[in-house]
Design an enzyme around this catalytic site. Sequence first.
Site, short mmCIF file in Angstrom:
data_model
loop_
_atom_site.label_atom_id
_atom_site.label_comp_id
_atom_site.label_asym_id
_atom_site.label_seq_id
_atom_site.Cartn_x
_atom_site.Cartn_y
_atom_site.Cartn_z
N CYS A 73 0.58 -1.01 -0.08
CA CYS A 73 0.00 0.12 -0.34
C CYS A 73 0.89 1.13 -0.01
CB CYS A 73 -0.50 -0.23 1.00
SG CYS A 73 -2.38 1.54 0.89
N HIS A 161 -3.56 -5.47 0.63
CA HIS A 161 -2.90 -6.01 1.83
C HIS A 161 -2.37 -7.75 2.33
CE1 HIS A 161 -2.46 -1.85 4.13
NE2 HIS A 161 -3.55 -1.96 3.13
N GLU A 163 -1.48 -9.68 3.82
CA GLU A 163 -1.77 -9.58 5.80
C GLU A 163 -3.05 -9.88 6.46
OE1 GLU A 163 -1.62 -5.67 6.10
OE2 GLU A 163 -0.53 -6.68 4.60
#
Length: 182
Positions: A73, A161, A163
């Site tokens: 990002c 993202h 994660e």
Amino acid sequence: MTRIVVVDNHGQFTHLEGRALRDLGIETEIVDNTTPPEEIDADGIVLSGGPSMERIGNSADYLDLDVPVLGICLGMQIIADQRGGRVGGGEYGGYADVTVEILDEEDPLLGSLAPETRVWASHADEVKEVPPGFAHTGRSEVCEIEAISDTEHDLYGVQWHPEVAHTEEGQAVFENFREICE
């Protein structure tokens, strides 16, 4: 053992990036983005997301440490900005669940995800122009430049993202980055 440092750019998911790497058996440390570059001892660096280009600390300097870098990002936007690309406001705005088309099946970071993958991404700001020497490796219906890579210098970026649980193949992104670092 591979050691990857996560640079904290004050994003809300930084701790999840560290956890995702640790869950893969990677030695991981989260460091503040004001850490002097000479104190970074790692086989790879993850530049975390964050709220603003105004608060990136020494993140630009970490790009010159001669280790692979994955920008997530804001981290991708830092890479693009520092290497001659252009960053601007996104038309879509906030977070979205989007399908990303993988544009290069040979890309070491994303090729294994081809032809597409479902991700969770913020589009408040985004890369508007790919930097010279970089390949455009991913796009979606809400963001033309979802991913970039410079395999010669081992610099990679994703707008999304990996994660978070909403990203279907996020773990594969981190596994592929580990292989690049090894």
